[in-house]
Design a protein around this motif. Sequence first.
Motif: not given
Length: 367
Positions: A206-212, A235-240, A244-251, A351-355
Motif C-alpha cells: 500500500e505504501l510502496a506500490g510494489g517491491g524492488s 517490454v517483456t518481464a519475469q518475476e521470481s 514469499p513470507v517476506k515478499f508478500k503478494e504484490g511485493v 514500470i506499469d508495462a513491466i508489471y
Amino acid sequence: MDNRRVFLKKAGISTLALSLPYATTLSAMQTQNEDKILRVAIMGLGSYGTRVAEAMKDCKRAKLVGVVSGTPTKIADWQNKYGIPAKNCYNYENFDQVKDNPDIDVVYMTTPNSLHKPHCLRLAAAGKHVISEKPMALNAVEGREMVDACTKAGVHLLVGYRMHFEAKTLEVVRMQRAGDFGKTLFFQGLSGFIIGDPTQWRLNRELAGGGSMMDIGIYSVNGARYMLGEEPIWVTAQESKTDPVKFKEGVDETITFQMGFPSGAIASCLSTYALNYLDKFFLNGTKGFAEMQPSTGYGPIKAWTNKGPIEREHITHQTTQMDEMAAIILDGKKPVIPVDGEEGLKDLVIIDAIYEAVRAGKKVEIK
C-alpha cells in the motif's frame, strides 16, 4: 540626448550599462542571478531526507530552511541541528499553510511512494515548487495527475534523479551521443541489494506500490533510457520469488525485464531485493563500450570505456543535484538529461508495462 536619458531612466537602464561591452553586462547579470538561493523544505525526515539535508550544507545555490514531519521530536531535532525557525515547521495536517510562507520556495518529498501524489497536489495548490523522490508516483495515472496539477499551478515538478547530474554518468552519455561507441545496440542494468527490516514501508504494498521495481529497479529503467538515448517500444518481464513470507503478494522480490527500442537496441535488466553487489551498467556499441560499477550508488562511481578509465572528481550526488535544481528553478537552466515530471512519468509508463508483462506472461507494447 535629453530624451534618451529620460527614456533610459524610465527603463531602469543606465548609460554606463549601455557603454559597457556586452559580455561584461551579461556576466554581471549572470552573477546577480547566481546570487539567488533556492529555499528548500524537506518533507519526510527519515534516512534519505537526512542524507539530502547533510548534502545541502555544501550547496552554493540551495539552502534548507524548513521541514514537514509527523513526528514532533524529529522537528525539534532538525530545528536545533539546522537552525530552522519554528515558522517554517509543519506537519502533514497543516502543511497547506506553506502557501502563506514566502520564505519557502520548494518542498522536497522524501516520503513513501503512495504519499507523493496527494502531497504533490496539495503543494501545487499552495503555489510551491515540488521535488519528488523516485518513483514519482505509484503508477502513470497518478504521475499524469501530478504533472497536470503542477502545470496548472505554474510550479515546477522535479524528480530526484541525482544520477542525471553525476559527472562520470554525464561523460558516458556525452560519448554515446557523440557516436564514440558507434551504434549502441545493447544495455545491461543490474540493480539490487538485500533488503533488511521486513516491517519497513518499502515492503508494504500500500505504501510502496510494489517491491524492488518500485525502489532500486527504477535505476535500470531510467538508466537504459539515458544511456541508449531512446525510449523503449516494448517490454517483456519475469518475476521470481524465493521468500514469499517476506515478499508478500504484490511485493516483488526479483524481476528480470527486457526492453526493445526503435533502433533495434535491446536492454536486459534485473531488479532485486535478494542479492547484494548488483549495481552495474554496461553499454555496448559497434565501435566501443562503457561500463560502470558501481553505477548508481552514492559513490564514488567507477566508469571506464574501451578507451580507458573515466576520471572525474567525486562530489556528493545530492549536493550537485540540489545546486543544479536551483539553477533549473531559479534560472531556467535546461539539464543534459531531464529531471522534470514528464521524465518521471516516462519511467512510470514503463514500470506499469513491466508489471503488466509479468502478469500477462507476454510482450507488452509501450504506446
